[in-house]
Write a protein that holds these residues in place. Structure first.
Motif, PDB file in Angstrom:
ATOM      1  N   LEU A  97     157.550  48.046  41.467  1.00  0.00           N
ATOM      2  CA  LEU A  97     158.929  48.249  41.914  1.00  0.00           C
ATOM      3  C   LEU A  97     159.894  48.411  40.743  1.00  0.00           C
ATOM      4  CD1 LEU A  97     159.141  45.773  44.911  1.00  0.00           C
ATOM      5  CD2 LEU A  97     158.996  48.267  44.990  1.00  0.00           C
ATOM      6  N   LEU A  98     159.563  47.816  39.610  1.00  0.00           N
ATOM      7  CA  LEU A  98     160.417  47.933  38.429  1.00  0.00           C
ATOM      8  C   LEU A  98     160.064  49.155  37.582  1.00  0.00           C
ATOM      9  CD1 LEU A  98     160.592  44.195  37.318  1.00  0.00           C
ATOM     10  CD2 LEU A  98     162.348  45.531  38.484  1.00  0.00           C
ATOM     11  N   PHE A  99     159.177  49.998  38.099  1.00  0.00           N
ATOM     12  CA  PHE A  99     158.771  51.240  37.435  1.00  0.00           C
ATOM     13  C   PHE A  99     158.125  50.987  36.063  1.00  0.00           C
ATOM     14  CE2 PHE A  99     162.212  52.533  40.307  1.00  0.00           C
ATOM     15  CZ  PHE A  99     161.486  53.398  41.111  1.00  0.00           C
ATOM     16  N   ILE A 100     157.362  49.919  35.969  1.00  0.00           N
ATOM     17  CA  ILE A 100     156.607  49.647  34.747  1.00  0.00           C
ATOM     18  C   ILE A 100     155.153  50.008  35.062  1.00  0.00           C
ATOM     19  CG2 ILE A 100     156.035  47.929  32.980  1.00  0.00           C
ATOM     20  CD1 ILE A 100     158.504  46.371  33.897  1.00  0.00           C
ATOM     21  N   TRP A 101     154.905  51.327  35.251  1.00  0.00           N
ATOM     22  CA  TRP A 101     153.605  51.817  35.696  1.00  0.00           C
ATOM     23  C   TRP A 101     152.448  51.477  34.756  1.00  0.00           C
ATOM     24  CZ3 TRP A 101     153.828  53.036  40.541  1.00  0.00           C
ATOM     25  CH2 TRP A 101     155.006  53.541  41.068  1.00  0.00           C
ATOM     26  N   PRO A 102     152.610  51.594  33.454  1.00  0.00           N
ATOM     27  CA  PRO A 102     151.446  51.330  32.603  1.00  0.00           C
ATOM     28  C   PRO A 102     150.959  49.875  32.666  1.00  0.00           C
ATOM     29  CG  PRO A 102     153.131  52.504  31.363  1.00  0.00           C
ATOM     30  CD  PRO A 102     153.737  52.114  32.665  1.00  0.00           C
ATOM     31  N   CYS A 103     151.839  48.973  33.028  1.00  0.00           N
ATOM     32  CA  CYS A 103     151.472  47.547  33.017  1.00  0.00           C
ATOM     33  C   CYS A 103     151.225  46.963  34.404  1.00  0.00           C
ATOM     34  CB  CYS A 103     152.585  46.746  32.351  1.00  0.00           C
ATOM     35  SG  CYS A 103     152.898  47.241  30.658  1.00  0.00           S
ATOM     36  N   CYS A 104     151.294  47.780  35.437  1.00  0.00           N
ATOM     37  CA  CYS A 104     151.257  47.217  36.787  1.00  0.00           C
ATOM     38  C   CYS A 104     149.908  46.589  37.154  1.00  0.00           C
ATOM     39  CB  CYS A 104     151.672  48.258  37.815  1.00  0.00           C
ATOM     40  SG  CYS A 104     150.468  49.563  38.063  1.00  0.00           S
ATOM     41  N   LEU A 105     148.813  46.973  36.507  1.00  0.00           N
ATOM     42  CA  LEU A 105     147.503  46.403  36.833  1.00  0.00           C
ATOM     43  C   LEU A 105     147.116  45.231  35.935  1.00  0.00           C
ATOM     44  CD1 LEU A 105     145.515  49.652  37.632  1.00  0.00           C
ATOM     45  CD2 LEU A 105     146.607  48.076  39.210  1.00  0.00           C
ATOM     46  N   LEU A 106     147.950  44.882  34.979  1.00  0.00           N
ATOM     47  CA  LEU A 106     147.637  43.762  34.086  1.00  0.00           C
ATOM     48  C   LEU A 106     147.434  42.425  34.812  1.00  0.00           C
ATOM     49  CD1 LEU A 106     149.724  44.339  30.840  1.00  0.00           C
ATOM     50  CD2 LEU A 106     147.253  44.324  31.121  1.00  0.00           C
ATOM     51  N   PRO A 107     148.221  42.083  35.838  1.00  0.00           N
ATOM     52  CA  PRO A 107     147.987  40.802  36.522  1.00  0.00           C
ATOM     53  C   PRO A 107     146.592  40.687  37.154  1.00  0.00           C
ATOM     54  CG  PRO A 107     150.150  41.626  37.074  1.00  0.00           C
ATOM     55  CD  PRO A 107     149.457  42.711  36.315  1.00  0.00           C
ATOM     56  N   LEU A 108     145.914  41.808  37.377  1.00  0.00           N
ATOM     57  CA  LEU A 108     144.578  41.748  37.969  1.00  0.00           C
ATOM     58  C   LEU A 108     143.514  41.337  36.959  1.00  0.00           C
ATOM     59  CD1 LEU A 108     144.700  44.915  40.241  1.00  0.00           C
ATOM     60  CD2 LEU A 108     145.150  42.532  40.859  1.00  0.00           C
ATOM     61  N   VAL A 109     143.829  41.384  35.662  1.00  0.00           N
ATOM     62  CA  VAL A 109     142.855  40.995  34.643  1.00  0.00           C
ATOM     63  C   VAL A 109     143.272  39.745  33.871  1.00  0.00           C
ATOM     64  CG1 VAL A 109     141.907  43.299  34.360  1.00  0.00           C
ATOM     65  CG2 VAL A 109     143.836  42.592  32.963  1.00  0.00           C
ATOM     66  N   ILE A 110     144.482  39.258  34.054  1.00  0.00           N
ATOM     67  CA  ILE A 110     144.947  38.048  33.370  1.00  0.00           C
ATOM     68  C   ILE A 110     144.599  36.840  34.237  1.00  0.00           C
ATOM     69  CG2 ILE A 110     146.961  36.813  32.497  1.00  0.00           C
ATOM     70  CD1 ILE A 110     148.264  39.524  31.995  1.00  0.00           C
ATOM     71  N   LYS A 111     143.726  35.966  33.735  1.00  0.00           N
ATOM     72  CA  LYS A 111     143.239  34.831  34.521  1.00  0.00           C
ATOM     73  C   LYS A 111     144.295  33.752  34.748  1.00  0.00           C
ATOM     74  CE  LYS A 111     138.392  35.357  33.567  1.00  0.00           C
ATOM     75  NZ  LYS A 111     137.159  34.740  33.128  1.00  0.00           N
ATOM     76  N   ASP A 112     145.337  33.746  33.955  1.00  0.00           N
ATOM     77  CA  ASP A 112     146.377  32.730  34.122  1.00  0.00           C
ATOM     78  C   ASP A 112     147.174  32.884  35.422  1.00  0.00           C
ATOM     79  OD1 ASP A 112     145.757  31.366  31.816  1.00  0.00           O
ATOM     80  OD2 ASP A 112     147.213  32.438  30.584  1.00  0.00           O
ATOM     81  N   VAL A 113     147.093  34.028  36.070  1.00  0.00           N
ATOM     82  CA  VAL A 113     147.796  34.218  37.336  1.00  0.00           C
ATOM     83  C   VAL A 113     146.839  34.240  38.531  1.00  0.00           C
ATOM     84  CG1 VAL A 113     149.741  35.408  36.269  1.00  0.00           C
ATOM     85  CG2 VAL A 113     147.802  36.737  37.111  1.00  0.00           C
ATOM     86  N   HIS A 114     145.554  34.029  38.283  1.00  0.00           N
ATOM     87  CA  HIS A 114     144.566  34.017  39.374  1.00  0.00           C
ATOM     88  C   HIS A 114     144.455  32.626  39.992  1.00  0.00           C
ATOM     89  CE1 HIS A 114     142.145  37.682  37.680  1.00  0.00           C
ATOM     90  NE2 HIS A 114     143.414  37.962  37.915  1.00  0.00           N
ATOM     91  N   ASP A 115     143.953  32.558  41.230  1.00  0.00           N
ATOM     92  CA  ASP A 115     143.637  31.287  41.868  1.00  0.00           C
ATOM     93  C   ASP A 115     142.365  30.733  41.235  1.00  0.00           C
ATOM     94  OD1 ASP A 115     145.790  31.709  43.526  1.00  0.00           O
ATOM     95  OD2 ASP A 115     144.587  32.310  45.254  1.00  0.00           O
ATOM     96  N   VAL A 116     142.238  29.400  41.191  1.00  0.00           N
ATOM     97  CA  VAL A 116     141.086  28.750  40.580  1.00  0.00           C
ATOM     98  C   VAL A 116     140.231  28.141  41.690  1.00  0.00           C
ATOM     99  CG1 VAL A 116     140.312  26.997  38.945  1.00  0.00           C
ATOM    100  CG2 VAL A 116     142.441  28.231  38.531  1.00  0.00           C
ATOM    101  N   VAL A 117     138.959  28.543  41.753  1.00  0.00           N
ATOM    102  CA  VAL A 117     138.029  28.050  42.777  1.00  0.00           C
ATOM    103  C   VAL A 117     137.140  26.990  42.136  1.00  0.00           C
ATOM    104  CG1 VAL A 117     136.199  28.692  44.380  1.00  0.00           C
ATOM    105  CG2 VAL A 117     138.062  30.282  43.933  1.00  0.00           C
ATOM    106  N   HIS A 118     137.127  25.780  42.714  1.00  0.00           N
ATOM    107  CA  HIS A 118     136.299  24.677  42.219  1.00  0.00           C
ATOM    108  C   HIS A 118     135.024  24.606  43.054  1.00  0.00           C
ATOM    109  CE1 HIS A 118     139.234  22.641  39.536  1.00  0.00           C
ATOM    110  NE2 HIS A 118     140.099  23.294  40.297  1.00  0.00           N
ATOM    111  N   THR A 119     133.860  24.563  42.380  1.00  0.00           N
ATOM    112  CA  THR A 119     132.579  24.424  43.077  1.00  0.00           C
ATOM    113  C   THR A 119     131.802  23.266  42.482  1.00  0.00           C
ATOM    114  OG1 THR A 119     131.564  26.022  41.573  1.00  0.00           O
ATOM    115  CG2 THR A 119     132.380  26.878  43.669  1.00  0.00           C
ATOM    116  N   CYS A 120     130.932  22.667  43.298  1.00  0.00           N
ATOM    117  CA  CYS A 120     130.058  21.583  42.850  1.00  0.00           C
ATOM    118  C   CYS A 120     128.898  22.211  42.080  1.00  0.00           C
ATOM    119  CB  CYS A 120     129.543  20.798  44.053  1.00  0.00           C
ATOM    120  SG  CYS A 120     128.330  19.535  43.638  1.00  0.00           S
ATOM    121  N   PRO A 121     128.610  21.752  40.860  1.00  0.00           N
ATOM    122  CA  PRO A 121     127.517  22.353  40.092  1.00  0.00           C
ATOM    123  C   PRO A 121     126.140  21.983  40.636  1.00  0.00           C
ATOM    124  CG  PRO A 121     128.487  20.544  38.880  1.00  0.00           C
ATOM    125  CD  PRO A 121     129.323  20.744  40.094  1.00  0.00           C
ATOM    126  N   ASN A 122     126.050  20.921  41.431  1.00  0.00           N
ATOM    127  CA  ASN A 122     124.764  20.479  41.958  1.00  0.00           C
ATOM    128  C   ASN A 122     124.336  21.287  43.183  1.00  0.00           C
ATOM    129  OD1 ASN A 122     122.498  18.795  41.947  1.00  0.00           O
ATOM    130  ND2 ASN A 122     123.445  17.405  43.407  1.00  0.00           N
TER     131      ASN A 122
END
Length: 133
Positions: A97-122
């Motif tokens: 929406l802010l017309f920053i086309w070259p950077c619009c897909l960056l949030p899909l590769v930056i892990k700091d903005v992703h949800d964190v899934v916790h799993t049991c290792p056992n």
């Protein structure tokens, strides 16, 4: 005719009958009263660290944490993985929406903005999710 015979619900309205004396119910007590002459023991407060398996208000965060798995009944440190969540998609939309086309897909590769899934290792059971939004 007695006033009680008019009532349909098999009980008397307080103050309407002379043959029944209404009294207050006994006070409610969560613990049983000790026998006379004895005192009740003081409750002992247990100080335990909340764990996710026992506490429904447990909140996961973005780092691995100690967890009592309710499936395999072991205490483990969770494994974390990242999943694209609502915050990442909102940032993609905002950058578009802010017309920053070259950077619009960056949030899909930056892990700091992703949800964190916790799993049991056992048992590899998903035990919780830390959602950014």
């Amino acid at each position: 005719m007695n006033k009680c015979s008019i009532i349909r619900h098999n009980y008397c309205v307080p103050g309407s009958c002379d043959h029944i004396k209404m009294s207050e119910p006994p006070p409610y007590s969560e613990q049983p009263l000790p026998p006379q002459g004895q005192t009740a023991p003081a409750p002992v407060a247990q100080q335990t660290q909340p764990t996710a398996g026992k506490n429904p208000n447990f909140r996961f965060n973005r780092t691995p944490m100690s967890y009592d798995c309710h499936i395999c009944h072991t205490k483990q440190t969770t494994q974390v993985s990242y999943k694209v969540g609502a915050l990442a998609w909102l940032l993609v939309l905002l950058l578009c929406l802010l017309f920053i086309w070259p950077c619009c897909l960056l949030p899909l590769v930056i892990k700091d903005v992703h949800d964190v899934v916790h799993t049991c290792p056992n048992c590899n059971n998903q035990v919780g999710v830390y959602k950014r939004v």
